[in-house]
Design a protein around this motif. Structure first.
Motif, short mmCIF file in Angstrom:
data_model
loop_
_atom_site.label_atom_id
_atom_site.label_comp_id
_atom_site.label_asym_id
_atom_site.label_seq_id
_atom_site.Cartn_x
_atom_site.Cartn_y
_atom_site.Cartn_z
N TRP A 119 0.71 -1.10 -0.09
CA TRP A 119 -0.23 0.15 -0.14
C TRP A 119 0.93 1.24 -0.05
O TRP A 119 1.34 1.65 1.02
CB TRP A 119 -0.77 -0.06 1.19
CG TRP A 119 -1.95 1.12 0.90
CD1 TRP A 119 -2.62 1.76 -0.25
CD2 TRP A 119 -2.24 2.06 2.10
NE1 TRP A 119 -3.43 2.76 0.03
CE2 TRP A 119 -3.39 2.94 1.54
CE3 TRP A 119 -2.23 2.09 3.58
CZ2 TRP A 119 -4.03 3.87 2.14
CZ3 TRP A 119 -2.96 3.01 4.04
CH2 TRP A 119 -3.93 3.87 3.44
N THR A 120 1.36 1.58 -1.13
CA THR A 120 2.17 2.92 -1.33
C THR A 120 1.57 4.20 -1.08
O THR A 120 2.24 5.07 -0.82
CB THR A 120 2.76 2.88 -2.74
OG1 THR A 120 1.59 3.05 -3.72
CG2 THR A 120 3.42 1.62 -3.21
N GLU A 121 0.09 4.30 -0.97
CA GLU A 121 -0.62 5.50 -0.60
C GLU A 121 -0.47 5.80 1.22
O GLU A 121 -0.91 6.96 1.18
CB GLU A 121 -1.96 5.74 -1.41
CG GLU A 121 -1.90 5.45 -2.95
CD GLU A 121 -3.23 5.37 -3.48
OE1 GLU A 121 -3.78 6.65 -3.25
OE2 GLU A 121 -3.55 4.43 -4.05
N ARG A 123 0.95 6.13 4.94
CA ARG A 123 1.98 6.81 5.49
C ARG A 123 2.33 6.32 6.74
O ARG A 123 1.13 6.28 7.58
CB ARG A 123 2.16 8.40 5.34
CG ARG A 123 0.73 8.97 5.72
CD ARG A 123 0.82 10.45 5.49
NE ARG A 123 -0.30 11.21 6.17
CZ ARG A 123 -0.36 11.74 7.17
NH1 ARG A 123 0.89 11.67 8.19
NH2 ARG A 123 -1.32 12.31 7.99
N GLN A 194 -5.05 9.56 7.34
CA GLN A 194 -4.62 8.76 6.32
C GLN A 194 -5.42 9.02 5.04
O GLN A 194 -6.24 9.96 4.91
CB GLN A 194 -4.88 7.21 6.61
CG GLN A 194 -4.06 6.69 7.61
CD GLN A 194 -2.49 6.64 7.31
OE1 GLN A 194 -2.22 6.56 6.00
NE2 GLN A 194 -1.60 7.03 8.04
N LYS A 195 -5.14 8.32 3.95
CA LYS A 195 -5.76 8.46 2.67
C LYS A 195 -7.29 8.74 2.70
O LYS A 195 -7.86 8.09 3.44
CB LYS A 195 -5.42 7.62 1.67
CG LYS A 195 -5.91 7.82 0.14
CD LYS A 195 -5.44 6.78 -0.80
CE LYS A 195 -5.93 7.05 -2.16
NZ LYS A 195 -7.27 6.71 -2.22
N CYS A 198 -10.09 5.89 2.47
CA CYS A 198 -9.90 4.98 3.46
C CYS A 198 -10.53 5.33 4.81
O CYS A 198 -10.93 4.56 5.61
CB CYS A 198 -8.36 4.81 3.71
SG CYS A 198 -7.62 4.02 2.00
#
Length: 204
Positions: A119-121, A123, A194-195, A198
């Motif tokens: 999950w590159t999106e 952090r 977070q994104k 999500c």
């Protein structure tokens, strides 16, 4: 890649699962990390808590193949600069309670979020919460009564805020949920950070 990553709790603690349920969160799964929790020479309580939370999250993230966000936490009971152990024996619990009797101490809980490699999106983020707790003075007989109750087992400092020790705790200044094992406000804030998209899946 799935549209919404999994939420993985890096803990087998039923207390942390129950706390997450309070705010409507049910992890997709749990994965208990097996790390060495021995403090490093000269390590102070706050750096110790943050290190363990980050190590737990990173370990589980590294072995998670799916897109996922890993939630890990570590709770430390500190008496000044001293880290009190998790009580695995009655003798250890007695020693901790005797030290805490009639004194104020600090409970430090660090919460770490770490995305899996898939999950590159996501952090990595971290939040640490300190809560002051004070016990009234306890007699040897009262300590024995707490030990007989048995809810000290595996608890940092030899007590559980939600257990029998509550009748001797005269002050909690800060986050009660952090003392139990997971600061809910801070955890929710980290997840909200977070994104977008999500966030609505995990917590509104």
């Amino acid at each position: 890649m799935t549209e919404t990553p999994l939420l993985v709790l890096a803990s087998a603690s039923p207390r942390r699962r129950d706390l997450l349920a309070q705010i409507g969160l049910v992890p997709d799964r749990t994965d208990q990390p097996d790390i060495d929790e021995t403090p490093q020479p000269g390590e102070l309580p706050r750096p110790y808590a943050t290190r363990l939370a980050q190590e737990k999250a990173a370990l589980v993230a590294g072995r998670t193949a799916e897109p996922a966000l890993i939630l890990a936490a570590d709770t430390v009971v500190a008496l000044g600069r001293r880290i009190l152990p998790k009580a695995e024996t009655r003798e250890t619990a007695r020693d901790c309670l005797a030290k805490l009797s009639g004194r104020r101490h600090t409970v430090i809980t660090s919460v770490a979020l770490c995305p899996s490699p898939a999950w590159t999106e996501g952090r990595a983020t971290l939040r640490t919460v300190e809560t002051a707790v004070a016990f009234s003075r306890m007699t040897d007989r009262q300590i024995d009564t707490l030990l007989d109750a048995g809810d000290w087992q595996g608890k940092a400092g030899g007590y559980a805020l939600q257990g029998h020790a509550a009748s001797f705790i005269r002050l909690v200044l800060g986050s009660p949920s952090a003392v139990i094992g997971l600061p809910l406000f801070e955890t929710a804030q980290l997840l909200r950070g977070q994104k977008r998209g999500c966030t609505e899946h995990w917590i509104s």
